[in-house]
Scaffold this active site. Structure first.
Site, short mmCIF file in Angstrom:
data_model
loop_
_atom_site.label_atom_id
_atom_site.label_comp_id
_atom_site.label_asym_id
_atom_site.label_seq_id
_atom_site.Cartn_x
_atom_site.Cartn_y
_atom_site.Cartn_z
N LYS A 3 51.31 35.99 60.28
CA LYS A 3 52.68 35.88 60.96
C LYS A 3 53.40 34.60 60.18
O LYS A 3 54.59 34.81 60.07
CB LYS A 3 52.39 35.50 62.35
N ARG A 37 52.05 35.76 74.10
CA ARG A 37 50.59 36.04 73.76
C ARG A 37 49.84 36.67 75.42
O ARG A 37 48.50 36.78 75.02
CB ARG A 37 49.77 34.86 73.45
N ARG A 48 42.34 28.83 54.39
CA ARG A 48 43.82 28.31 54.60
C ARG A 48 43.89 26.79 54.44
O ARG A 48 43.08 26.05 54.91
CB ARG A 48 44.43 28.76 56.03
N ARG A 90 43.39 23.10 59.48
CA ARG A 90 43.44 23.01 60.78
C ARG A 90 42.09 22.79 61.46
O ARG A 90 41.13 23.40 60.95
CB ARG A 90 44.34 24.24 61.25
P1 AP5 Z 1 48.97 32.82 58.25
O1 AP5 Z 1 50.27 33.22 57.72
O2 AP5 Z 1 48.76 31.20 58.40
O3 AP5 Z 1 48.43 33.50 59.50
P2 AP5 Z 1 48.84 33.36 61.03
O4 AP5 Z 1 49.09 34.98 61.51
O5 AP5 Z 1 50.31 32.81 61.26
O6 AP5 Z 1 47.71 32.96 61.64
P3 AP5 Z 1 47.48 31.76 62.56
O7 AP5 Z 1 45.95 31.23 62.43
O8 AP5 Z 1 48.48 30.82 62.55
O9 AP5 Z 1 47.74 32.46 63.95
P4 AP5 Z 1 47.26 32.05 65.33
O10 AP5 Z 1 48.14 32.88 65.98
O11 AP5 Z 1 45.73 31.89 65.49
O12 AP5 Z 1 47.69 30.43 65.24
P5 AP5 Z 1 48.60 29.71 66.20
O13 AP5 Z 1 49.04 28.60 65.27
O14 AP5 Z 1 49.80 30.63 66.56
O15 AP5 Z 1 48.16 33.33 57.31
C1 AP5 Z 1 46.53 33.01 57.07
C2 AP5 Z 1 45.89 32.83 55.83
O16 AP5 Z 1 45.88 33.90 55.02
C3 AP5 Z 1 46.90 31.68 54.74
O17 AP5 Z 1 45.96 31.10 54.19
C4 AP5 Z 1 47.61 32.80 54.14
O18 AP5 Z 1 48.04 32.38 52.77
C5 AP5 Z 1 46.58 33.91 53.94
N1 AP5 Z 1 47.26 35.16 53.99
C6 AP5 Z 1 48.53 35.72 54.72
N2 AP5 Z 1 49.06 36.80 54.55
C7 AP5 Z 1 48.06 37.38 53.25
C8 AP5 Z 1 48.21 38.82 52.48
N3 AP5 Z 1 48.74 39.77 52.94
N4 AP5 Z 1 46.70 39.00 51.75
C9 AP5 Z 1 46.00 37.77 51.79
N5 AP5 Z 1 45.97 36.56 52.27
C10 AP5 Z 1 47.10 36.30 53.32
O19 AP5 Z 1 48.00 29.15 67.65
C11 AP5 Z 1 46.74 28.43 67.55
C12 AP5 Z 1 46.33 27.87 68.61
O20 AP5 Z 1 47.55 27.69 69.66
C13 AP5 Z 1 45.89 29.30 69.65
O21 AP5 Z 1 44.70 29.59 69.43
C14 AP5 Z 1 46.23 28.61 71.23
O22 AP5 Z 1 45.15 27.71 71.49
C15 AP5 Z 1 47.36 27.84 71.07
N6 AP5 Z 1 48.77 28.46 71.44
C16 AP5 Z 1 49.70 29.03 70.23
N7 AP5 Z 1 50.56 29.89 70.78
C17 AP5 Z 1 50.09 29.88 72.23
C18 AP5 Z 1 50.66 30.72 73.36
N8 AP5 Z 1 51.78 31.35 73.05
N9 AP5 Z 1 50.16 30.66 74.34
C19 AP5 Z 1 48.99 29.99 74.77
N10 AP5 Z 1 48.27 29.10 73.56
C20 AP5 Z 1 48.85 29.23 72.47
#
Ligand code: AP5
Length: 218
Positions: free
Chosen positions: A16, A91, A130, A164
């Protein structure tokens, strides 16, 4: 090509954030990542950040009220006027309902909800490999996307990188469980409104971008 308002959905590590950065430039719109906002609060040591840290480190979700409030305030800022990408929000069902109400209230209509679909077994490798430039936030991966010059950010030349706190195999399992239990149920909700498009995220990053652009431009 401009003025898109979309939700990017998908599992942790699904790509994402990677795709949102590309779409920002392609469409002149802004990425609104609740994860990034919460990590900024943790880094700043605010009360919210202190509360959020323990929850995030365990792979659980921060309270609906907090994230709904953060997004509502952020949508009022001038840079969202031309369009935005919601990354990591909503979410839960309560967040989706909160989003509906706030969009109605602000007179905003969503163009699309894009699900980036990736099999679970691929996600652990993606997340544990990552790393990010500590200065400009450019994202990299130990296998899939290394800097062109070793240990130097392609985008800004910085030589320091961060990983992270929640990017370890144990927390990833819990984040995936949370995703399947609380977030995937939103997909049929958006499908029933004719807003959902599914994109194959299990292919090379550029190919994923092409599929998403095809959805947004159709
Ligand atoms: P990347 O693009 O970083 O993936 P992402 O989908 O953004 O993954 P996240 O881990 O950031 O998602 P998340 O939803 O767990 O975290 P968030 O920050 O929202 O890609 C990942 C890796 O793969 C990278 O190294 C990239 O280079 C590689 N890659 C990408 N595409 C690729 C491809 N096609 N092929 C190969 N490699 C590839 O949330 C973190 C925490 O915050 C949550 O756990 C929660 O505690 C809290 N939080 C956030 N939002 C909320 C909410 N709305 N409500 C409640 N808690 C929340």
């Amino acid at each position: 090509m401009t003025g898109k308002r979309l939700i990017l959905m998908g599992p942790p590590g699904g790509g994402k954030g990677t795709q949102a950065k590309v779409l920002e430039d392609a469409y002149g719109i802004v990425q609104l990542s609740t994860g990034d906002m919460l990590r900024a609060a943790v880094a700043a040591g605010t009360d919210l950040g202190k509360q959020a840290k323990t929850i995030m480190d365990a792979g659980n979700l921060v309270s609906d009220e907090i994230v709904i409030g953060m997004i509502s305030e952020r949508l009022d800022e001038a840079d969202c006027a031309n369009g935005f990408i919601l990354d990591g929000f909503p979410r839960t069902v309560a967040q989706a309902e909160g989003l509906d109400l706030m969009l109605k209230d602000k007179g905003i209509v969503l163009d699309s909800v894009v699900e980036i679909r990736v099999p679970d077994q691929k996600l652990v490798d993606r997340i544990t490999g990552r790393f990010t430039c500590s200065k400009c936030g450019e994202g990299y991966h130990d296998t899939f996307k290394l800097p062109k010059t070793a240990d130097t950010c392609d985008a800004c030349g910085n030589t320091e990188f961060t990983r992270r706190a929640d990017d370890n195999a144990e927390t990833v399992k819990s984040r995936l469980k949370t995703y399947h239990e609380q977030t995937s149920p939103l997909l049929p909700f958006y499908e029933s409104r004719g807003l959902l498009a599914v994109v194959d995220g299990d292919q090379e990053m550029g190919a994923v971008t092409i599929e998403i652009k095809r959805v947004l431009d159709s």
